[in-house]
Design a protein around this motif. Structure first.
Motif, PDB file in Angstrom:
ATOM      1  N   GLN A 120       0.823  -1.200   0.000  1.00 58.41           N
ATOM      2  CA  GLN A 120       0.000   0.000   0.000  1.00 58.41           C
ATOM      3  C   GLN A 120       0.858   1.252   0.000  1.00 58.41           C
ATOM      4  OE1 GLN A 120      -3.501  -0.170  -0.122  1.00 58.41           O
ATOM      5  NE2 GLN A 120      -3.207   1.982  -0.691  1.00 58.41           N
ATOM      6  N   TRP A 121       1.946   1.205   0.754  1.00 58.07           N
ATOM      7  CA  TRP A 121       2.874   2.348   0.778  1.00 58.07           C
ATOM      8  C   TRP A 121       3.431   2.602  -0.614  1.00 58.07           C
ATOM      9  CZ3 TRP A 121       7.950   2.735  -0.706  1.00 58.07           C
ATOM     10  CH2 TRP A 121       8.581   3.955  -0.428  1.00 58.07           C
ATOM     11  N   CYS A 122       3.825   1.547  -1.308  1.00 56.03           N
ATOM     12  CA  CYS A 122       4.373   1.692  -2.657  1.00 56.03           C
ATOM     13  C   CYS A 122       3.356   2.364  -3.575  1.00 56.03           C
ATOM     14  CB  CYS A 122       4.755   0.326  -3.230  1.00 56.03           C
ATOM     15  SG  CYS A 122       6.238  -0.420  -2.494  1.00 56.03           S
ATOM     16  N   HIS A 123       2.130   1.896  -3.552  1.00 53.40           N
ATOM     17  CA  HIS A 123       1.084   2.456  -4.413  1.00 53.40           C
ATOM     18  C   HIS A 123       0.792   3.911  -4.042  1.00 53.40           C
ATOM     19  CE1 HIS A 123      -2.587   2.782  -6.766  1.00 53.40           C
ATOM     20  NE2 HIS A 123      -3.170   3.287  -5.702  1.00 53.40           N
ATOM     21  N   ASP A 124       0.614   4.186  -2.760  1.00 54.06           N
ATOM     22  CA  ASP A 124       0.258   5.537  -2.326  1.00 54.06           C
ATOM     23  C   ASP A 124       1.375   6.536  -2.615  1.00 54.06           C
ATOM     24  OD1 ASP A 124      -2.097   4.461  -1.439  1.00 54.06           O
ATOM     25  OD2 ASP A 124      -1.575   4.512   0.692  1.00 54.06           O
ATOM     26  N   THR A 125       2.617   6.115  -2.391  1.00 49.85           N
ATOM     27  CA  THR A 125       3.746   7.022  -2.604  1.00 49.85           C
ATOM     28  C   THR A 125       3.928   7.322  -4.086  1.00 49.85           C
ATOM     29  OG1 THR A 125       4.852   6.153  -0.642  1.00 49.85           O
ATOM     30  CG2 THR A 125       6.213   7.364  -2.207  1.00 49.85           C
ATOM     31  N   ALA A 157       1.185   9.698  -5.145  1.00 52.15           N
ATOM     32  CA  ALA A 157       1.392  11.072  -4.671  1.00 52.15           C
ATOM     33  C   ALA A 157       2.416  11.802  -5.537  1.00 52.15           C
ATOM     34  CB  ALA A 157       1.850  11.045  -3.210  1.00 52.15           C
ATOM     35  N   TYR A 158       3.520  11.141  -5.856  1.00 52.00           N
ATOM     36  CA  TYR A 158       4.540  11.777  -6.695  1.00 52.00           C
ATOM     37  C   TYR A 158       3.987  12.059  -8.093  1.00 52.00           C
ATOM     38  CZ  TYR A 158       8.637  11.732  -3.676  1.00 52.00           C
ATOM     39  OH  TYR A 158       9.546  12.004  -2.677  1.00 52.00           O
ATOM     40  N   ARG A 159       3.192  11.129  -8.603  1.00 53.20           N
ATOM     41  CA  ARG A 159       2.613  11.309  -9.937  1.00 53.20           C
ATOM     42  C   ARG A 159       1.638  12.474  -9.951  1.00 53.20           C
ATOM     43  NH1 ARG A 159       2.851  11.344 -15.288  1.00 53.20           N
ATOM     44  NH2 ARG A 159       1.068  10.413 -16.346  1.00 53.20           N
ATOM     45  N   GLN A 160       0.748  12.542  -8.977  1.00 53.28           N
ATOM     46  CA  GLN A 160      -0.266  13.597  -8.944  1.00 53.28           C
ATOM     47  C   GLN A 160       0.358  14.969  -8.710  1.00 53.28           C
ATOM     48  OE1 GLN A 160      -3.013  12.226  -5.935  1.00 53.28           O
ATOM     49  NE2 GLN A 160      -4.173  10.960  -7.396  1.00 53.28           N
ATOM     50  N   GLU A 161       1.408  15.015  -7.887  1.00 50.97           N
ATOM     51  CA  GLU A 161       2.040  16.289  -7.564  1.00 50.97           C
ATOM     52  C   GLU A 161       3.125  16.679  -8.558  1.00 50.97           C
ATOM     53  OE1 GLU A 161       3.381  15.763  -3.558  1.00 50.97           O
ATOM     54  OE2 GLU A 161       1.379  15.164  -2.862  1.00 50.97           O
ATOM     55  N   ALA A 216       5.356  -0.680  -8.719  1.00 47.50           N
ATOM     56  CA  ALA A 216       4.212   0.197  -8.455  1.00 47.50           C
ATOM     57  C   ALA A 216       4.325   1.495  -9.252  1.00 47.50           C
ATOM     58  CB  ALA A 216       4.129   0.503  -6.961  1.00 47.50           C
ATOM     59  N   VAL A 217       5.518   2.023  -9.368  1.00 49.45           N
ATOM     60  CA  VAL A 217       5.735   3.251 -10.145  1.00 49.45           C
ATOM     61  C   VAL A 217       5.335   3.028 -11.603  1.00 49.45           C
ATOM     62  CG1 VAL A 217       7.539   4.756 -11.106  1.00 49.45           C
ATOM     63  CG2 VAL A 217       7.508   4.245  -8.656  1.00 49.45           C
ATOM     64  N   ASP A 218       5.755   1.917 -12.178  1.00 52.70           N
ATOM     65  CA  ASP A 218       5.407   1.630 -13.572  1.00 52.70           C
ATOM     66  C   ASP A 218       3.891   1.553 -13.753  1.00 52.70           C
ATOM     67  OD1 ASP A 218       8.088   1.530 -14.061  1.00 52.70           O
ATOM     68  OD2 ASP A 218       8.197  -0.632 -14.387  1.00 52.70           O
ATOM     69  N   THR A 219       3.222   0.936 -12.792  1.00 46.77           N
ATOM     70  CA  THR A 219       1.758   0.796 -12.866  1.00 46.77           C
ATOM     71  C   THR A 219       1.072   2.152 -12.764  1.00 46.77           C
ATOM     72  OG1 THR A 219       1.859  -1.418 -11.904  1.00 46.77           O
ATOM     73  CG2 THR A 219      -0.255  -0.267 -11.794  1.00 46.77           C
ATOM     74  N   VAL A 220       1.478   2.935 -11.793  1.00 51.44           N
ATOM     75  CA  VAL A 220       0.835   4.227 -11.558  1.00 51.44           C
ATOM     76  C   VAL A 220       1.130   5.209 -12.695  1.00 51.44           C
ATOM     77  CG1 VAL A 220       0.856   6.270 -10.060  1.00 51.44           C
ATOM     78  CG2 VAL A 220       0.749   3.979  -9.054  1.00 51.44           C
ATOM     79  N   TYR A 221       2.351   5.218 -13.191  1.00 51.48           N
ATOM     80  CA  TYR A 221       2.740   6.157 -14.234  1.00 51.48           C
ATOM     81  C   TYR A 221       2.290   5.695 -15.622  1.00 51.48           C
ATOM     82  CZ  TYR A 221       5.641   9.094 -11.183  1.00 51.48           C
ATOM     83  OH  TYR A 221       6.092   9.966 -10.221  1.00 51.48           O
ATOM     84  N   GLY A 222       1.950   4.428 -15.734  1.00 53.34           N
ATOM     85  CA  GLY A 222       1.518   3.903 -17.016  1.00 53.34           C
ATOM     86  C   GLY A 222       2.638   3.736 -18.019  1.00 53.34           C
ATOM     87  N   ARG A 223       3.850   3.727 -17.554  1.00 51.38           N
ATOM     88  CA  ARG A 223       5.030   3.533 -18.402  1.00 51.38           C
ATOM     89  C   ARG A 223       6.194   3.105 -17.514  1.00 51.38           C
ATOM     90  NH1 ARG A 223       8.220   8.427 -18.231  1.00 51.38           N
ATOM     91  NH2 ARG A 223       7.098  10.088 -17.129  1.00 51.38           N
TER      92      ARG A 223
END
Length: 251
Positions: free
Chosen positions: A122-127, A130-134, A179-186
């Motif tokens: 959960q920390w990986c996903h949330d962090t 947050a970086y992606r949105q900000e 998690a970064v790859d998933t959230v950023y979509g790349r």
């Protein structure tokens, strides 16, 4: 509590030089290498063999990376001050920071936070979210040249695991990368400074001092650039090239 200034690092007398209680002549010279001795001065103890191997790998990895801003600045300053090479060295080292070679500090802090989390997934996903949105730069990720992956990162992880690291920080960084790859979509590569942030945590080095490791490492590479500059005098040609590439657009 005494008002006297104190240090635990070194002591010199007429007949002795001691670093962290170790006699320089009998305990260090000819017996310990640079990485072991630097680790001793920083932490107060010699590293275990597996820690020494990992720490040495970190020092080597960022030593040299071509004509980066660090090297270019050092060459230009060496051309301007050919008899004061320490000025050229210091100038190049000021480029170690949040953009070039210094982001292991930020990555180390992130990993420290994640290691303390109860739910690491959960920390990986949330962090990452947050970086992606900000739209904040993600320390330890991305590289302008190495794509899709930084070749140094998997090798550093391999060296650390084979040496005997617990792998807690390394494993978390790998999970975070997914998690970064998933959230950023790349795909964003874990760069060498990110990997080093994890490795230094594995050997007990805190984030607050990690950037100093990069400075020490890059200093060795800049020594080579200044030595070459003394032979080739490239600094003047770099200056001329840049000057010719700029076009005046003022009134």
């Amino acid at each position: 509590m005494s008002d006297k200034l104190t240090t635990e690092i070194s002591q010199t007398t007429e007949t002795e030089i001691r670093w962290r209680g170790q006699d320089l002549m009998t305990d260090i010279l000819g017996k310990r290498d640079f990485a072991e001795t630097m680790y001793l001065l920083m932490t107060g103890r010699f590293p275990e063999p597996w820690e020494r191997q990992i720490f040495d790998a970190c020092l080597i990895t960022l030593m040299e990376h071509g004509l980066t801003p660090h090297a270019i600045v050092s060459r230009l300053v060496a051309d301007s001050n050919p008899d004061q090479l320490q000025i050229a060295m210091a100038s190049g080292l000021t480029c170690v920071g949040d953009v070039f070679a210094g982001t292991m500090e930020g990555c180390g802090r992130l990993l420290q936070e994640g290691l303390a989390a109860d739910d690491k997934a959960q920390w990986c996903h949330d962090t990452a979210t947050a970086y992606r949105q900000e739209r904040r730069p993600l320390p330890g990720f991305g590289h302008p040249q190495h794509k899709p992956d930084d070749p140094r990162t998997p090798r550093l992880f391999q060296v650390a695991r084979e040496a005997g690291a617990t792998g807690h920080a390394i494993g978390l960084l790998e999970e975070f990368g997914t998690a970064v790859d998933t959230v950023y979509g790349r795909h964003l590569t874990i760069n060498a400074t990110g990997a080093i942030g994890a490795l230094l945590l594995e050997v007990g080095i805190q984030p607050e001092i990690m950037r100093a490791i990069a400075v020490t490492s890059r200093a060795a590479g800049l020594t080579a650039h200044i030595a070459e500059e003394q032979k080739t005098r490239s600094g003047r040609r770099i200056w001329t090239l840049v000057e010719n590439e700029f076009a005046y657009t003022g009134p």
